[in-house]
Design a protein around this motif. Structure first.
Motif, PDB file in Angstrom:
ATOM      1  N   UNK A 294       0.832  -1.212   0.000  1.00  0.00           N
ATOM      2  CA  UNK A 294       0.000   0.000   0.000  1.00  0.00           C
ATOM      3  C   UNK A 294       0.866   1.261   0.000  1.00  0.00           C
ATOM      4  N   UNK A 295       2.139   1.128   0.357  1.00  0.00           N
ATOM      5  CA  UNK A 295       3.019   2.292   0.374  1.00  0.00           C
ATOM      6  C   UNK A 295       3.748   2.518  -0.942  1.00  0.00           C
ATOM      7  N   UNK A 296       3.535   1.614  -1.906  1.00  0.00           N
ATOM      8  CA  UNK A 296       4.239   1.755  -3.189  1.00  0.00           C
ATOM      9  C   UNK A 296       3.728   2.960  -3.963  1.00  0.00           C
ATOM     10  N   UNK A 297       4.634   3.598  -4.668  1.00  0.00           N
ATOM     11  CA  UNK A 297       4.209   4.784  -5.429  1.00  0.00           C
ATOM     12  C   UNK A 297       3.451   4.403  -6.688  1.00  0.00           C
ATOM     13  N   UNK A 298       3.948   3.376  -7.349  1.00  0.00           N
ATOM     14  CA  UNK A 298       3.282   2.942  -8.574  1.00  0.00           C
ATOM     15  C   UNK A 298       2.444   1.715  -8.272  1.00  0.00           C
ATOM     16  N   UNK A 299       1.145   1.852  -8.415  1.00  0.00           N
ATOM     17  CA  UNK A 299       0.265   0.717  -8.157  1.00  0.00           C
ATOM     18  C   UNK A 299      -0.143   0.126  -9.503  1.00  0.00           C
ATOM     19  N   UNK A 300       0.089  -1.178  -9.651  1.00  0.00           N
ATOM     20  CA  UNK A 300      -0.291  -1.820 -10.917  1.00  0.00           C
ATOM     21  C   UNK A 300      -1.788  -2.104 -10.955  1.00  0.00           C
ATOM     22  N   UNK A 301      -2.247  -2.385 -12.174  1.00  0.00           N
ATOM     23  CA  UNK A 301      -3.670  -2.652 -12.383  1.00  0.00           C
ATOM     24  C   UNK A 301      -4.166  -3.844 -11.555  1.00  0.00           C
ATOM     25  N   UNK A 302      -3.258  -4.828 -11.337  1.00  0.00           N
ATOM     26  CA  UNK A 302      -3.662  -6.031 -10.598  1.00  0.00           C
ATOM     27  C   UNK A 302      -3.345  -5.910  -9.102  1.00  0.00           C
ATOM     28  N   UNK A 303      -3.149  -4.681  -8.629  1.00  0.00           N
ATOM     29  CA  UNK A 303      -2.809  -4.513  -7.217  1.00  0.00           C
ATOM     30  C   UNK A 303      -3.887  -3.783  -6.418  1.00  0.00           C
ATOM     31  N   UNK A 304      -5.140  -4.124  -6.657  1.00  0.00           N
ATOM     32  CA  UNK A 304      -6.185  -3.561  -5.807  1.00  0.00           C
ATOM     33  C   UNK A 304      -6.099  -4.276  -4.456  1.00  0.00           C
ATOM     34  N   UNK A 305      -6.628  -3.633  -3.423  1.00  0.00           N
ATOM     35  CA  UNK A 305      -6.547  -4.228  -2.085  1.00  0.00           C
ATOM     36  C   UNK A 305      -7.178  -5.613  -2.074  1.00  0.00           C
ATOM     37  N   UNK A 306      -8.297  -5.740  -2.811  1.00  0.00           N
ATOM     38  CA  UNK A 306      -8.978  -7.041  -2.838  1.00  0.00           C
ATOM     39  C   UNK A 306      -8.117  -8.121  -3.479  1.00  0.00           C
ATOM     40  N   UNK A 307      -7.460  -7.740  -4.591  1.00  0.00           N
ATOM     41  CA  UNK A 307      -6.607  -8.707  -5.295  1.00  0.00           C
ATOM     42  C   UNK A 307      -5.412  -9.092  -4.422  1.00  0.00           C
ATOM     43  N   UNK A 308      -4.883  -8.133  -3.706  1.00  0.00           N
ATOM     44  CA  UNK A 308      -3.718  -8.414  -2.854  1.00  0.00           C
ATOM     45  C   UNK A 308      -4.123  -9.359  -1.716  1.00  0.00           C
ATOM     46  N   UNK A 309      -5.265  -9.063  -1.089  1.00  0.00           N
ATOM     47  CA  UNK A 309      -5.750  -9.935  -0.010  1.00  0.00           C
ATOM     48  C   UNK A 309      -5.983 -11.349  -0.519  1.00  0.00           C
TER      49      UNK A 309
END
Ligand code: AMP
Length: 186
Positions: free
Chosen positions: A126-141
């Motif tokens: 969540x602290x990354x500056x560049x968030x990829x398309x597949x890095x929503x909180x739901x996808x990460x969880x």
């Protein structure tokens, strides 16, 4: 194992998303003079293609699901027959399931587990500056949940073979690299 850098070295890196696998994988690849290969990267490239396979991969990746084992195995095995991987590789992101590990044709020297807590992983991503398309909180969880359910049995599989090395991923990049190099005796 001194001098191993000149020999065949096939390494697998395992860790939850955010554990620093790609950073460590690239550093280790340089050290061993073998290429670094990430299945996540392969799938991200394929997901951009306007083909049925590309579309299927995109949908699965964006929700954090795994690509089916048979497809994954076929793609990874095909990559590893390329000449640049004959002398060895550092593979990040594969195998993720017991079936993938059992069916994998390559002889692996060592498997490195980068250990970090789920909380630390979520915090880092969540602290990354560049968030990829597949890095929503739901996808990460979802990915973290899938890791515990499907990838932990892979760790037991390699532990039983006696080739699993566990590394503390909650250190600085340099400290983690040092621990890996030390444990590989290179
Ligand atoms: P990564 O960059 O390693 O977190 O991978 C991103 C996504 O690619 C995963 O969430 C999966 O959808 C897919 N993926 C990567 N490696 C594999 C694998 N070994 N088996 C199935 N799916 C994978």
């Amino acid at each position: 194992m001194k001098g191993m850098a000149n020999n065949l070295m096939k390494i697998i890196l395992i860790g939850i998303q955010g554990s620093g696998k790609s950073t460590q994988g690239k550093l280790l690849g340089k050290k061993l003079q073998v290429p670094y290969l990430s299945t996540g990267h392969i799938f991200r490239v394929l997901s951009k293609k306007d083909t049925p396979l590309g579309k299927q991969i995109k949908v699965l990746m964006n929700v954090g699901f795994l690509i089916p084992d048979e497809k994954t195995l076929k793609i990874v095995e095909e990559y590893l027959t390329r000449p640049e991987y004959i002398k060895g590789f550092v593979l990040d992101g594969f195998p993720r399931t017991l079936a993938q590990a059992e069916k994998f044709q390559q002889d692996i020297n060592k498997v490195i587990l980068l250990k970090i807590s789920d909380k630390e992983a979520l915090w880092r991503i969540s602290g990354r500056e560049e968030i990829r398309e597949d890095e929503t909180l739901m996808a990460i969880r979802k990915r973290i949940e899938i890791f515990h359910k499907f990838t932990e049995p892979v760790l037991d599989y390699y532990r039983q073979k006696g080739i699993l090395l566990e590394v503390n991923g909650e250190q600085t990049v340099e400290q983690i690299h040092k621990e890996i190099v030390g444990k590989l005796h290179i």
